[in-house]
Design a protein around this motif. Structure first.
Motif, PDB file in Angstrom:
ATOM      1  N   THR A  66       0.834  -1.199   0.000  1.00  0.00           N
ATOM      2  CA  THR A  66       0.000   0.000   0.000  1.00  0.00           C
ATOM      3  C   THR A  66       0.872   1.253   0.000  1.00  0.00           C
ATOM      4  O   THR A  66       0.607   2.203  -0.748  1.00  0.00           O
ATOM      5  N   ILE A  67       1.911   1.248   0.807  1.00  0.00           N
ATOM      6  CA  ILE A  67       2.839   2.391   0.837  1.00  0.00           C
ATOM      7  C   ILE A  67       3.434   2.620  -0.549  1.00  0.00           C
ATOM      8  O   ILE A  67       3.446   3.744  -1.063  1.00  0.00           O
ATOM      9  N   TRP A  68       3.936   1.551  -1.161  1.00  0.00           N
ATOM     10  CA  TRP A  68       4.567   1.708  -2.471  1.00  0.00           C
ATOM     11  C   TRP A  68       3.569   2.115  -3.546  1.00  0.00           C
ATOM     12  O   TRP A  68       3.859   2.985  -4.370  1.00  0.00           O
ATOM     13  N   LEU A  69       2.393   1.530  -3.542  1.00  0.00           N
ATOM     14  CA  LEU A  69       1.406   1.901  -4.563  1.00  0.00           C
ATOM     15  C   LEU A  69       0.989   3.358  -4.415  1.00  0.00           C
ATOM     16  O   LEU A  69       0.780   4.056  -5.410  1.00  0.00           O
ATOM     17  N   ARG A  70       0.874   3.826  -3.189  1.00  0.00           N
ATOM     18  CA  ARG A  70       0.548   5.250  -2.978  1.00  0.00           C
ATOM     19  C   ARG A  70       1.691   6.140  -3.481  1.00  0.00           C
ATOM     20  O   ARG A  70       1.447   7.186  -4.068  1.00  0.00           O
ATOM     21  N   ARG A  71       2.935   5.717  -3.268  1.00  0.00           N
ATOM     22  CA  ARG A  71       4.069   6.484  -3.820  1.00  0.00           C
ATOM     23  C   ARG A  71       4.023   6.463  -5.340  1.00  0.00           C
ATOM     24  O   ARG A  71       4.269   7.477  -5.995  1.00  0.00           O
ATOM     25  N   LEU A  73       9.226   3.504 -17.237  1.00  0.00           N
ATOM     26  CA  LEU A  73      10.178   2.882 -16.316  1.00  0.00           C
ATOM     27  C   LEU A  73      11.365   3.793 -16.043  1.00  0.00           C
ATOM     28  O   LEU A  73      12.015   3.676 -15.007  1.00  0.00           O
ATOM     29  N   GLU A  74      11.645   4.715 -16.948  1.00  0.00           N
ATOM     30  CA  GLU A  74      12.794   5.615 -16.811  1.00  0.00           C
ATOM     31  C   GLU A  74      12.509   6.818 -15.917  1.00  0.00           C
ATOM     32  O   GLU A  74      13.431   7.512 -15.502  1.00  0.00           O
ATOM     33  N   HIS A  75      11.265   7.068 -15.622  1.00  0.00           N
ATOM     34  CA  HIS A  75      10.900   8.211 -14.782  1.00  0.00           C
ATOM     35  C   HIS A  75      11.578   8.097 -13.419  1.00  0.00           C
ATOM     36  O   HIS A  75      11.633   7.014 -12.831  1.00  0.00           O
ATOM     37  N   VAL A  76      12.108   9.211 -12.914  1.00  0.00           N
ATOM     38  CA  VAL A  76      12.697   9.241 -11.576  1.00  0.00           C
ATOM     39  C   VAL A  76      11.592   9.655 -10.609  1.00  0.00           C
ATOM     40  O   VAL A  76      11.014  10.735 -10.737  1.00  0.00           O
ATOM     41  N   LEU A  77      11.297   8.772  -9.687  1.00  0.00           N
ATOM     42  CA  LEU A  77      10.234   9.018  -8.719  1.00  0.00           C
ATOM     43  C   LEU A  77      10.841   9.624  -7.456  1.00  0.00           C
ATOM     44  O   LEU A  77      11.794   9.092  -6.899  1.00  0.00           O
ATOM     45  N   HIS A  78      10.282  10.732  -7.033  1.00  0.00           N
ATOM     46  CA  HIS A  78      10.693  11.400  -5.797  1.00  0.00           C
ATOM     47  C   HIS A  78       9.687  11.019  -4.715  1.00  0.00           C
ATOM     48  O   HIS A  78       8.479  11.151  -4.927  1.00  0.00           O
ATOM     49  N   TYR A  79      10.179  10.561  -3.577  1.00  0.00           N
ATOM     50  CA  TYR A  79       9.296  10.148  -2.490  1.00  0.00           C
ATOM     51  C   TYR A  79      10.049  10.262  -1.180  1.00  0.00           C
ATOM     52  O   TYR A  79      11.264  10.466  -1.156  1.00  0.00           O
ATOM     53  N   ALA A  80       9.324  10.124  -0.084  1.00  0.00           N
ATOM     54  CA  ALA A  80       9.944  10.110   1.243  1.00  0.00           C
ATOM     55  C   ALA A  80       9.699   8.745   1.871  1.00  0.00           C
ATOM     56  O   ALA A  80       8.608   8.172   1.742  1.00  0.00           O
ATOM     57  N   SER A  81      10.721   8.235   2.555  1.00  0.00           N
ATOM     58  CA  SER A  81      10.581   6.958   3.253  1.00  0.00           C
ATOM     59  C   SER A  81       9.608   7.120   4.416  1.00  0.00           C
ATOM     60  O   SER A  81       9.199   8.234   4.746  1.00  0.00           O
ATOM     61  N   THR A  82       9.293   6.024   5.063  1.00  0.00           N
ATOM     62  CA  THR A  82       8.391   6.091   6.218  1.00  0.00           C
ATOM     63  C   THR A  82       9.019   6.870   7.366  1.00  0.00           C
ATOM     64  O   THR A  82       8.319   7.307   8.266  1.00  0.00           O
ATOM     65  N   LYS A  83      10.337   7.067   7.304  1.00  0.00           N
ATOM     66  CA  LYS A  83      11.036   7.870   8.320  1.00  0.00           C
ATOM     67  C   LYS A  83      11.251   9.304   7.859  1.00  0.00           C
ATOM     68  O   LYS A  83      11.931  10.082   8.517  1.00  0.00           O
ATOM     69  N   ASP A 103      13.249   0.436 -11.335  1.00  0.00           N
ATOM     70  CA  ASP A 103      13.981  -0.188 -10.233  1.00  0.00           C
ATOM     71  C   ASP A 103      13.116  -0.304  -8.985  1.00  0.00           C
ATOM     72  O   ASP A 103      13.227  -1.273  -8.225  1.00  0.00           O
ATOM     73  N   LEU A 104      12.244   0.668  -8.773  1.00  0.00           N
ATOM     74  CA  LEU A 104      11.346   0.612  -7.613  1.00  0.00           C
ATOM     75  C   LEU A 104      10.322  -0.512  -7.776  1.00  0.00           C
ATOM     76  O   LEU A 104       9.981  -1.184  -6.802  1.00  0.00           O
ATOM     77  N   LEU A 105       9.847  -0.717  -8.986  1.00  0.00           N
ATOM     78  CA  LEU A 105       8.944  -1.844  -9.227  1.00  0.00           C
ATOM     79  C   LEU A 105       9.659  -3.164  -8.946  1.00  0.00           C
ATOM     80  O   LEU A 105       9.086  -4.069  -8.331  1.00  0.00           O
ATOM     81  N   LEU A 106      10.897  -3.260  -9.380  1.00  0.00           N
ATOM     82  CA  LEU A 106      11.681  -4.466  -9.108  1.00  0.00           C
ATOM     83  C   LEU A 106      11.819  -4.680  -7.599  1.00  0.00           C
ATOM     84  O   LEU A 106      11.680  -5.803  -7.100  1.00  0.00           O
ATOM     85  N   HIS A 107      12.056  -3.598  -6.856  1.00  0.00           N
ATOM     86  CA  HIS A 107      12.133  -3.696  -5.394  1.00  0.00           C
ATOM     87  C   HIS A 107      10.811  -4.203  -4.810  1.00  0.00           C
ATOM     88  O   HIS A 107      10.812  -5.049  -3.914  1.00  0.00           O
ATOM     89  N   LEU A 108       9.695  -3.683  -5.299  1.00  0.00           N
ATOM     90  CA  LEU A 108       8.383  -4.114  -4.817  1.00  0.00           C
ATOM     91  C   LEU A 108       8.259  -5.631  -4.920  1.00  0.00           C
ATOM     92  O   LEU A 108       7.883  -6.304  -3.954  1.00  0.00           O
TER      93      LEU A 108
END
Length: 187
Positions: free
Chosen positions: A56-61, A118-128, A138-143
């Protein structure tokens, strides 16, 4: 295989494995699901809830991706979890329904993406609250890697409780090539 094809395969594997995981878990009594077996999230139920929270966190990001596909818009409407160990439900059937919804969003997302997305750079903040910027592919691969990691823990917890998950190999979803008489992999 292209990166996008690989990610779509991982989305199909994710859906297949989560269904197998929940089917195996459904064979156990509630007290076995909730038994603390010393896993990082304690119990099988804790581990399944963690996967729902993290996805859920990742999909919202991912909803901030400029492609704005229908799947991403639906993900934006999801309520954020309070923590990585948030309990969405103690009821396996309710949790399984939520899992199926997330897996549907993930499948729709990968189906709607183009290679350029897939090349888009996603800006986000961690849970911290730590700011990050990473390539979307790469973020999808991490998911998918994160899900595989915790499903491995869940399969051990199922085994400890006496439930059999069955075959878990990605190989089961990879098509045979070269021999037209070879049977297709089961879905």
């Amino acid at each position: 295989m292209s990166e996008l094809s690989h990610l779509r395969l991982m989305a199909a594997y994710n859906t297949w494995m989560n269904q197998k995981l929940y089917d195996a878990a459904a064979t156990l009594p509630a007290h076995e699901l909730a038994a603390n077996r010393g896993a990082f999230f304690g119990s099988l139920l804790g581990t399944l809830n963690h996967l729902v929270a993290a996805d859920t966190i990742w999909l919202r990001r991912f909803a901030s991706h400029p492609a704005r596909s229908g799947a991403l818009e639906a993900a934006q409407a999801l309520a954020p979890p309070s923590a990585l160990n948030a309990i969405y439900s103690d009821d396996l059937a309710v949790l399984a329904e939520h899992r199926r919804m997330l897996d549907g969003l993930i499948g729709s997302l990968t189906a709607q993406l183009a290679d350029a997305d897939l090349e888009h750079v996603l800006h986000y903040a961690s849970t911290k609250g730590i700011a990050s910027q990473k390539r979307f592919g790469d973020l999808l691969l991490h998911l998918f890697n994160h899900q595989t990691h915790h499903r491995g823990q869940a399969s051990t917890l199922l085994s400890q409780a006496g439930a059999d998950l069955g075959v878990t190999d990605l190989l089961m979803l990879i098509e045979n090539v070269g021999d037209p008489a070879a049977p297709a992999a089961p879905a």
